[in-house]
Every structure is written in structure tokens, then in C-alpha cells.
Design an enzyme around this catalytic site. Sequence first.
Site, PDB file in Angstrom:
ATOM      1  N   GLU A 110      -0.166  -9.517  -0.233  1.00 37.56           N
ATOM      2  CA  GLU A 110      -1.577  -9.840   0.022  1.00 37.56           C
ATOM      3  C   GLU A 110      -2.368  -9.951  -1.281  1.00 37.56           C
ATOM      4  OE1 GLU A 110      -1.599  -6.581   2.904  1.00 37.56           O
ATOM      5  OE2 GLU A 110      -2.576  -7.942   4.321  1.00 37.56           O
ATOM      6  N   GLY A 170       0.839  -5.103   1.116  1.00 37.15           N
ATOM      7  CA  GLY A 170      -0.359  -5.262   0.277  1.00 37.15           C
ATOM      8  C   GLY A 170      -0.063  -5.953  -1.045  1.00 37.15           C
ATOM      9  N   ALA A 191       0.863  -1.180   0.000  1.00 36.94           N
ATOM     10  CA  ALA A 191       0.000   0.000   0.000  1.00 36.94           C
ATOM     11  C   ALA A 191       0.899   1.229   0.000  1.00 36.94           C
ATOM     12  CB  ALA A 191      -0.874  -0.012   1.250  1.00 36.94           C
ATOM     13  N   GLU A 216       4.881  -4.900   7.400  1.00 39.48           N
ATOM     14  CA  GLU A 216       4.062  -3.889   8.089  1.00 39.48           C
ATOM     15  C   GLU A 216       4.549  -3.589   9.494  1.00 39.48           C
ATOM     16  OE1 GLU A 216       2.839  -6.383   6.282  1.00 39.48           O
ATOM     17  OE2 GLU A 216       1.217  -5.667   5.005  1.00 39.48           O
TER      18      GLU A 216
HETATM   19  N1  CAA Z   1       4.545   3.258  -0.671  1.00 33.82           N
HETATM   20  C1  CAA Z   1       4.904   4.422  -1.249  1.00 33.82           C
HETATM   21  N2  CAA Z   1       6.044   4.585  -1.968  1.00 33.82           N
HETATM   22  C2  CAA Z   1       6.844   3.517  -2.086  1.00 33.82           C
HETATM   23  C3  CAA Z   1       6.530   2.266  -1.515  1.00 33.82           C
HETATM   24  C4  CAA Z   1       5.317   2.154  -0.786  1.00 33.82           C
HETATM   25  N3  CAA Z   1       4.894   0.986  -0.231  1.00 33.82           N
HETATM   26  N4  CAA Z   1       7.521   1.392  -1.797  1.00 33.82           N
HETATM   27  C5  CAA Z   1       8.425   2.087  -2.540  1.00 33.82           C
HETATM   28  N5  CAA Z   1       8.012   3.348  -2.717  1.00 33.82           N
HETATM   29  C6  CAA Z   1       8.694   4.426  -3.458  1.00 33.82           C
HETATM   30  C7  CAA Z   1       9.860   4.992  -2.659  1.00 33.82           C
HETATM   31  O1  CAA Z   1       9.394   5.936  -1.713  1.00 33.82           O
HETATM   32  C8  CAA Z   1      10.676   5.612  -3.761  1.00 33.82           C
HETATM   33  O2  CAA Z   1      10.097   6.821  -4.145  1.00 33.82           O
HETATM   34  P1  CAA Z   1      11.048   8.127  -4.425  1.00 33.82           P
HETATM   35  O3  CAA Z   1      11.893   7.723  -5.606  1.00 33.82           O
HETATM   36  O4  CAA Z   1      10.068   9.195  -4.741  1.00 33.82           O
HETATM   37  O5  CAA Z   1      11.859   8.332  -3.191  1.00 33.82           O
HETATM   38  C9  CAA Z   1      10.479   4.642  -4.917  1.00 33.82           C
HETATM   39  O6  CAA Z   1       9.291   3.907  -4.620  1.00 33.82           O
HETATM   40  C10 CAA Z   1      11.615   3.642  -5.047  1.00 33.82           C
HETATM   41  O7  CAA Z   1      11.785   3.018  -3.795  1.00 33.82           O
HETATM   42  P2  CAA Z   1      13.185   2.935  -3.019  1.00 33.82           P
HETATM   43  O8  CAA Z   1      14.054   4.098  -3.374  1.00 33.82           O
HETATM   44  O9  CAA Z   1      12.897   2.715  -1.578  1.00 33.82           O
HETATM   45  O10 CAA Z   1      13.790   1.601  -3.694  1.00 33.82           O
HETATM   46  P3  CAA Z   1      14.825   0.604  -3.051  1.00 33.82           P
HETATM   47  O11 CAA Z   1      15.242  -0.312  -4.144  1.00 33.82           O
HETATM   48  O12 CAA Z   1      15.888   1.319  -2.303  1.00 33.82           O
HETATM   49  O13 CAA Z   1      13.975  -0.239  -1.963  1.00 33.82           O
HETATM   50  C11 CAA Z   1      12.061  -1.467  -1.170  1.00 33.82           C
HETATM   51  C12 CAA Z   1      12.933  -1.055  -2.377  1.00 33.82           C
HETATM   52  C13 CAA Z   1      12.888  -2.375  -0.245  1.00 33.82           C
HETATM   53  C14 CAA Z   1      10.876  -2.231  -1.714  1.00 33.82           C
HETATM   54  C15 CAA Z   1      11.606  -0.207  -0.392  1.00 33.82           C
HETATM   55  O14 CAA Z   1      11.072   0.722  -1.327  1.00 33.82           O
HETATM   56  C16 CAA Z   1      10.581  -0.462   0.642  1.00 33.82           C
HETATM   57  O15 CAA Z   1      10.904  -0.956   1.713  1.00 33.82           O
HETATM   58  N6  CAA Z   1       9.311  -0.127   0.370  1.00 33.82           N
HETATM   59  C17 CAA Z   1       8.235  -0.229   1.319  1.00 33.82           C
HETATM   60  C18 CAA Z   1       7.765  -1.667   1.421  1.00 33.82           C
HETATM   61  C19 CAA Z   1       6.682  -1.795   2.476  1.00 33.82           C
HETATM   62  O16 CAA Z   1       6.894  -1.514   3.638  1.00 33.82           O
HETATM   63  N7  CAA Z   1       5.488  -2.257   2.055  1.00 33.82           N
HETATM   64  C20 CAA Z   1       4.366  -2.430   2.935  1.00 33.82           C
HETATM   65  C21 CAA Z   1       3.520  -1.191   2.953  1.00 33.82           C
HETATM   66  S1  CAA Z   1       2.282  -1.274   4.233  1.00 33.82           S
HETATM   67  C22 CAA Z   1       1.046  -2.193   3.581  1.00 33.82           C
HETATM   68  O17 CAA Z   1       1.095  -2.644   2.454  1.00 33.82           O
HETATM   69  C23 CAA Z   1      -0.088  -2.423   4.529  1.00 33.82           C
HETATM   70  C24 CAA Z   1      -1.114  -3.373   4.115  1.00 33.82           C
HETATM   71  O18 CAA Z   1      -1.311  -4.425   4.661  1.00 33.82           O
HETATM   72  C25 CAA Z   1      -1.974  -3.038   3.032  1.00 33.82           C
END
Ligand code: CAA
Length: 262
Positions: free
Chosen positions: A116, A113, A68, A136
Amino acid sequence: METSNERVISTRLDTVTLITINRPESLNALDQLTLQQLDAAVSAIEADPHVKVAIITGAGNKAFVAGADISVMQPLDPIAARRMATTAQLLLNKIENGSTIFIAAINGYALGGGCELALACDIRIAADSAQLGQPEINLGIIPGWGGTQRLPRLVGSSRAKQLMLTGERISAGQAAQIGLVNEVVTAAELMPRAQKLAQTIAEKPKMALQLIKEAVTNGMEMDRNRAFAYEADLFGLCFATADQKEGMLAFLEKRRPDWRDC
Ligand code: CAA
């Protein structure tokens, strides 16, 4: 036929539709608009009697769906967060309970998500470069799009708890070992393999496909006796289809069946 809605691209090739989540600059993170467009794409497939199988994948080569959208979630109040979870759960339930067979082609990160979403699909194929997880906990929340329920049913409660409590990402190979994905292939082989699998399934009679999905999905939520009775009911229902008569006649006449999908 291709319909592009910016965030979600649907490409229909005969009886198989490819859905591509198209927000690669954010690793295909699902914000409200992307969720709405995914919902519209799934509804369109479900309304199309010719589509039997849908493949869901992510644009680019880094992510299936990285979860998400965290920037959207960060300021939410409890009521809005609950509404957001419920809305996404309804969409994922539509995938799980729909008559179409959904294959997740996991081409990169499938996190939160995104994992999921893959869990709601019927079959998961992953590229060897993919990583899966429920991170999460690292954001101070729990999975809210069905992960706490579907993941333990698929891999067992102990493995599911470990993934959710640690938030650790696992490789596609590790995911296959615990049954979280069905197959792992190279990145180059991912879409050809998903298409071939989709084609194999799409060549089967539609009603029996639907009834197998229904028997497994609904039956797993019932006690055994009710589930067996339910299976017998659906087995009986097959005999109301033209394809049951044709499939058995074709066998007896030693020829290939000519499916009518009814
Ligand atoms: N939401 C919003 N933006 C996201 C995102 C997310 N879940 N995942 C990645 N992005 C964005 C980053 O903010 C970044 O944007 P900018 O270039 O504008 O800074 C872009 O995508 C590229 O990401 P990274 O620079 O972080 O890329 P990376 O290769 O260094 O890392 C990653 C990749 C490990 C996947 C890292 O992006 C990350 O940890 N993302 C979040 C993953 C996460 O926590 N997902 C769960 C979300 S909560 C959820 O989903 C709840 C639920 O149950 C529904």
C-alpha cells in the site's frame, strides 16, 4: 546531508532525497514509531523547496516493507484499529498528494501495508527478487491503508480482487505484467536505476512536475468533462511560471533551458 532517526533514515543529495525504512530485523514492518518517523521524513521533504524527488526503499536485502506490524495490531480494539488505519491513510495520502515525486524502490517483500505504501508512490521500480501482495485475508482482516481503493484503480478491479481474496504473493515480474510495478531490474541495479530515474525527473522544471502529478492524481477521481476542464486550468497555470517562458524561449533560441523552478 543525512539525518538518521533510527527507524527512518533520510539522505538528501541535492534535489533528490532517499528515505530508507530501517527496521530490517522485522522486515521493515511499520509500527507506530516507524510510521511517525516516516511521516516526519515526508513532511520535511514537502517543506523543503529544493527537493523534487524522493526515493523510498527498505533497509537490508529482504524487504521493502513486510506490512503493518502484526504484533502491534493483534490486541487492538475496533476504535484503535480504525484510528491506526486513518493515521496511516493520512500519511499515504500526503505522499500521493504531495508536491514531491515519490519513487518506490522495492528491494524485497512489499506486503500488506508495504504494498500500500508503494501504491501511494508515483512510480514503482522493483528488484527481480521482490514479492508483492496483499496477504491481509490470511490474518482475518482487509487492507486498511488504501489498498482496496488504489490497487483496483491501478491494475483493475478483477486482478485486485484476486490478489486480496487469495492473499497470494506475486513476483516482481508478475507485478510488472499487471502494471503494479513500472520496471523490474536486478537487485544490484535497483538503486542505480531508481537514482537515475530520480535524477532525470529532478532535472525537469518543478512547477510542471507538480502540476502533472496533480492533474493525474486528482483528474482520475473526476468525471471526464470536469477532468478536462481541470487539465485546461492547470495548463493555463503553467503560463504563470517563469519556466514556461524560459522553456519555450530556449526552444526558439535553440539552447538548453535554464530552469528556475518557479
Ligand atoms: N509484522 C511484524 N513482524 C513481522 C512482519 C510484520 N508484518 N513481517 C515479518 N515480521 C518479523 C517476523 O515476525 C520475524 O521476527 P522474529 O525474527 O522476531 O521472529 C522477522 O520479521 C523475520 O520474518 P520471518 O522469520 O517470518 O521471515 P521469513 O523469510 O520466514 O518470511 C515473510 C518472510 C513471508 C514476509 C513473513 O515474515 C510474513 O509473512 N510476514 C507477514 C506479512 C504480512 O502478512 N503483511 C501484512 C500485514 S497486515 C497489514 O499490513 C494491514 C494493512 O493493510 C495495513
